[in-house]
Scaffold this motif. Structure first.
Motif, mmCIF file in Angstrom:
data_model
loop_
_atom_site.group_PDB
_atom_site.id
_atom_site.type_symbol
_atom_site.label_atom_id
_atom_site.label_comp_id
_atom_site.label_asym_id
_atom_site.label_seq_id
_atom_site.Cartn_x
_atom_site.Cartn_y
_atom_site.Cartn_z
ATOM 1 N N LEU A 346 1.093 -33.328 84.047
ATOM 2 C CA LEU A 346 2.404 -32.810 83.833
ATOM 3 C C LEU A 346 2.536 -31.291 83.333
ATOM 4 C CD1 LEU A 346 3.614 -36.235 82.116
ATOM 5 C CD2 LEU A 346 4.469 -35.083 84.261
ATOM 6 N N LEU A 347 1.405 -31.074 82.483
ATOM 7 C CA LEU A 347 1.065 -29.533 82.280
ATOM 8 C C LEU A 347 0.947 -28.897 83.372
ATOM 9 C CD1 LEU A 347 -0.713 -29.869 78.560
ATOM 10 C CD2 LEU A 347 1.411 -29.652 78.956
ATOM 11 N N LEU A 348 0.234 -29.162 84.106
ATOM 12 C CA LEU A 348 -0.013 -28.444 85.239
ATOM 13 C C LEU A 348 1.436 -28.301 86.222
ATOM 14 C CD1 LEU A 348 -3.379 -29.621 87.165
ATOM 15 C CD2 LEU A 348 -2.762 -27.444 86.224
ATOM 16 N N ASN A 349 2.048 -29.143 86.167
ATOM 17 C CA ASN A 349 3.409 -28.987 86.642
ATOM 18 C C ASN A 349 4.152 -27.984 86.344
ATOM 19 O OD1 ASN A 349 3.093 -31.173 88.439
ATOM 20 N ND2 ASN A 349 4.174 -32.603 87.373
ATOM 21 N N ALA A 350 4.054 -27.903 84.781
ATOM 22 C CA ALA A 350 4.963 -26.903 83.861
ATOM 23 C C ALA A 350 4.533 -25.616 84.298
ATOM 24 C CB ALA A 350 4.730 -27.256 82.585
ATOM 25 N N LEU A 351 2.877 -25.519 84.196
ATOM 26 C CA LEU A 351 2.359 -24.209 84.512
ATOM 27 C C LEU A 351 2.773 -23.677 86.104
ATOM 28 C CD1 LEU A 351 0.562 -21.776 83.857
ATOM 29 C CD2 LEU A 351 -1.350 -23.434 84.918
ATOM 30 N N GLY A 352 2.896 -24.517 87.254
ATOM 31 C CA GLY A 352 3.326 -24.029 88.388
ATOM 32 C C GLY A 352 4.811 -23.569 88.225
ATOM 33 N N TYR A 353 5.679 -23.964 87.529
ATOM 34 C CA TYR A 353 7.097 -23.644 87.527
ATOM 35 C C TYR A 353 6.954 -22.398 86.717
ATOM 36 C CZ TYR A 353 9.711 -27.229 90.011
ATOM 37 O OH TYR A 353 10.160 -28.161 90.995
ATOM 38 N N GLY A 354 6.296 -22.239 85.617
ATOM 39 C CA GLY A 354 6.155 -21.342 84.767
ATOM 40 C C GLY A 354 5.661 -20.097 85.486
ATOM 41 N N THR A 355 4.774 -20.070 86.343
ATOM 42 C CA THR A 355 4.108 -19.083 87.460
ATOM 43 C C THR A 355 5.581 -18.442 87.997
ATOM 44 O OG1 THR A 355 1.815 -20.142 87.446
ATOM 45 C CG2 THR A 355 2.586 -18.527 88.987
ATOM 46 N N VAL A 356 6.404 -19.306 88.734
ATOM 47 C CA VAL A 356 7.220 -18.716 89.179
ATOM 48 C C VAL A 356 8.215 -18.139 88.246
ATOM 49 C CG1 VAL A 356 9.216 -19.465 90.888
ATOM 50 C CG2 VAL A 356 6.897 -20.462 91.113
ATOM 51 N N LEU A 357 8.598 -18.835 87.247
ATOM 52 C CA LEU A 357 9.483 -18.258 86.197
ATOM 53 C C LEU A 357 9.141 -16.683 85.909
ATOM 54 C CD1 LEU A 357 12.095 -18.329 84.397
ATOM 55 C CD2 LEU A 357 10.593 -19.475 82.810
ATOM 56 N N ALA A 358 7.567 -16.645 85.598
ATOM 57 C CA ALA A 358 7.278 -15.302 85.224
ATOM 58 C C ALA A 358 7.007 -14.174 86.215
ATOM 59 C CB ALA A 358 5.697 -15.813 84.277
ATOM 60 N N PHE A 359 6.602 -14.601 87.448
ATOM 61 C CA PHE A 359 6.157 -13.781 88.370
ATOM 62 C C PHE A 359 6.722 -13.782 89.740
ATOM 63 C CE2 PHE A 359 2.241 -15.032 85.720
ATOM 64 C CZ PHE A 359 2.319 -13.328 84.816
ATOM 65 N N GLY A 360 7.550 -14.779 90.175
ATOM 66 C CA GLY A 360 8.197 -15.207 91.366
ATOM 67 C C GLY A 360 9.783 -14.954 91.429
ATOM 68 N N ARG A 361 10.444 -14.570 90.270
ATOM 69 C CA ARG A 361 11.976 -14.485 90.402
ATOM 70 C C ARG A 361 12.333 -13.547 91.683
ATOM 71 N NH1 ARG A 361 13.741 -14.256 84.119
ATOM 72 N NH2 ARG A 361 15.779 -14.716 85.252
ATOM 73 N N ASP A 362 11.602 -12.665 92.132
ATOM 74 C CA ASP A 362 12.033 -11.690 93.088
ATOM 75 C C ASP A 362 11.767 -12.292 94.491
ATOM 76 O OD1 ASP A 362 9.268 -11.596 93.125
ATOM 77 O OD2 ASP A 362 9.083 -9.406 93.304
ATOM 78 N N GLY A 363 11.258 -13.633 94.531
ATOM 79 C CA GLY A 363 10.939 -14.222 95.927
ATOM 80 C C GLY A 363 9.877 -13.949 96.398
ATOM 81 N N SER A 364 8.668 -13.523 95.405
ATOM 82 C CA SER A 364 7.231 -13.036 96.045
ATOM 83 C C SER A 364 6.916 -14.281 96.648
ATOM 84 C CB SER A 364 6.314 -12.478 94.930
ATOM 85 O OG SER A 364 5.260 -12.583 95.447
ATOM 86 N N LEU A 365 6.263 -14.283 98.069
ATOM 87 C CA LEU A 365 5.727 -15.325 98.587
ATOM 88 C C LEU A 365 4.515 -15.785 98.135
ATOM 89 C CD1 LEU A 365 6.344 -17.218 100.810
ATOM 90 C CD2 LEU A 365 5.402 -15.817 102.691
#
Length: 508
Positions: A346-365
């Motif tokens: 479950l913490l890995l799930n949170a980390l995956g979404y956190g990665t997108v929140l921190a670095f992928g908000r511009d749609g970086s593939l």
């Protein structure tokens, strides 16, 4: 629900290890199909949008209605399977699923496809509880059962991985309806092998059929999910009223089960910490995976401009990690304890979404694909052990009830992942898309509703205006990434805290 079950001794087919594992092999075909169906449809949505021109609400219903009907009927169908035979219900469900899926492939309107998906959900509700409860009755040994359930979960994850690949290959060469025709070759092996390999399993003293309970549980599941979906999409008093009706129906269902000497569903199971924590893990793990697949599959095709097949290949590492970590979870649980591994997932799930929140908000593939891979690894760890935990935490006689509830959590997670995250994405899209003048009213309305509608509407505009609309639509679609990633990360952290509080002390 169930007080006694027929034992394996009554089934010569299940008396040897070889027979047990062959029976498991036969049961994997419907599991693979259900998982493929969940992810392959997301890949077909752009083609469906162009072919059938559904509204934004209709597009969500095409995705949601199957799981919505399934969630409402799982418990009643599980009860009927206990009474009439789980293998019998499995075979009836598989036959109907294949026939209606073939019909869905030739739908000519969004309404027809929604109706077909609803009927597929009816037959799917006969399949899902039967597979897990049959495994519980076939594998009496705890070590064998945990491995069998790990393989079952890996098959589910494998189907999710195959969905984008098979769907991408089909959509590369055939119309969108081809993804529904997959059900026929996927279920024929089950229909041929199950009568010889899978022993029948039913309860010697099943609870009586209780029509009011069936109606209440259907009303509760459908109204709650519909209310949540509509609140996330449009808001307003009508959606809140529907949600309240669902909660009242759920309360009435629980009250009725507590008062009956032979309840359709023993709701006291929820008092068992391991059982409830396993359900939370199931629901939110699938929520995180399905919500991510819904967004990423459309981003790859409609924003990044990838073909369906290449999109499937790009998602394969994340989905493959789900399989690998699911199989590894059994060995890791033996070393670190099942609750600890579930919390880590479950913490890995949170980390995956956190990665997108921190670095992928511009749609970086690259960032989106990395976050998806991390989420895939977490889902594999968490859901494999949660299913074994649910089944092992109740007496064998209640395996049917536990299986039905476990599958209900799966489907509710899939519905809510689509409804909540999909609706947030849709709201962000509608707020940010800029539709130029010069379009017919109907085309302009479609462009304001969905990214696929905007791409279709752009074909009616001259070059610069068309490019402007598509560019605006793509940026509008990605504008909801930050919000959806934040929701996913918070929910996964909450789930990890709940599971740790409920289970980790038991592992010491």
């Amino acid at each position: 629900m169930v007080q006694t079950s027929q034992t394996l001794a009554a089934h010569p087919l299940a008396s040897t290890a070889a027979r047990r594992w062959l029976a498991l092999t036969a049961l994997m075909f419907p599991v693979l199909l259900i998982a493929v169906d969940n992810t392959v449809l997301a890949f077909a949505l752009p083609a469906i949008s162009l072919a059938l021109q559904p509204s934004g609400t209709e597009l969500l219903w095409i995705v949601d209605v199957y799981a919505l009907v399934l969630a409402g009927l799982l418990v009643p169908m599980g009860s009927l399977g206990d009474r009439f035979g789980r293998r019998r219900m499995l075979l009836i469900g598989a036959t109907g699923f294949a026939l209606v899926s073939a019909a869905a492939a030739f739908a000519t309107s969004a309404g027809q496809l929604i109706a077909a998906r609803a009927l597929i959900g009816v037959f799917g509700s006969m399949i899902m509880p039967a597979t897990l409860s049959l495994i519980r009755n076939i594998f009496a040994d705890a070590a064998e059962r945990r491995l069998a359930i790990a393989i079952w979960a890996a098959a589910y994850s494998g189907g999710a991985a195959l969905g984008p690949l098979v769907g991408g290959a089909l959509l590369e060469h055939f119309a969108w309806g081809s993804v529904f025709l997959l059900a026929v070759p996927a279920l024929v092996p089950l229909l041929v092998l199950a009568p010889f390999l899978v022993p029948e399993s039913r309860d010697a003293a099943p609870s009586p059929v209780d029509a009011p309970s069936i109606l209440l549980v259907i009303a509760a599941a459908t109204a709650v999910v519909y209310g949540v979906k509509e609140l996330a999409h449009d808001g307003g008093a009508p959606a809140a009223v529907v949600l309240a009706v669902g909660l009242v129906a759920g309360w009435a269902f629980v009250r009725r089960q507590l008062r009956r000497g032979q309840p359709m569903l023993d709701v006291r199971l929820f008092r068992t910490p391991a059982f409830s924590a396993g359900l939370v893990t199931n629901l939110l793990s699938i929520f995180s995976l399905v919500g991510f697949v819904l967004f990423l599959s459309q981003h790859l095709q409609l924003v990044a401009g990838e073909s369906p097949l290449r999109s499937g290949l790009l998602m394969l590492p994340g989905l493959g990690l789900t399989i690998l970590t699911g199989l590894a979870a059994v060995r890791l649980a033996a070393r670190f304890s099942a609750p600890t591994v579930m919390v880590a997932g479950l913490l890995l799930n949170a980390l995956g979404y956190g990665t997108v929140l921190a670095f992928g908000r511009d749609g970086s593939l690259p960032t989106l694909l990395t976050g998806f891979a991390v989420v895939g690894a977490g889902v594999g760890l968490a859901e494999t052990l949660s299913n074994d935990l649910i089944i092992a935490s109740v007496p064998p006689a209640k395996a049917g009830a536990a299986s039905a509830i476990s599958e209900t959590a799966y489907e509710l997670g899939a519905v809510l992942g689509t409804a909540i995250l999909g609706s947030v994405l849709g709201a962000a899209y509608r707020l940010n898309v800029v539709v130029p003048g010069g379009l017919p009213a109907e085309a302009a309305a479609r462009a304001r509703e969905t990214l696929g509608g905007a791409v279709d509407a752009a074909t009616l505009l001259p070059g610069p205006a068309a490019a402007g609309l598509v560019d605006s639509a793509r940026h509008a679609f990605d504008s909801g990434v930050g919000v959806t990633a934040a929701i996913g990360a918070v929910l996964m952290l909450v789930a990890a805290a709940v599971v740790r509080r409920a289970l980790v002390p038991r592992a010491r």
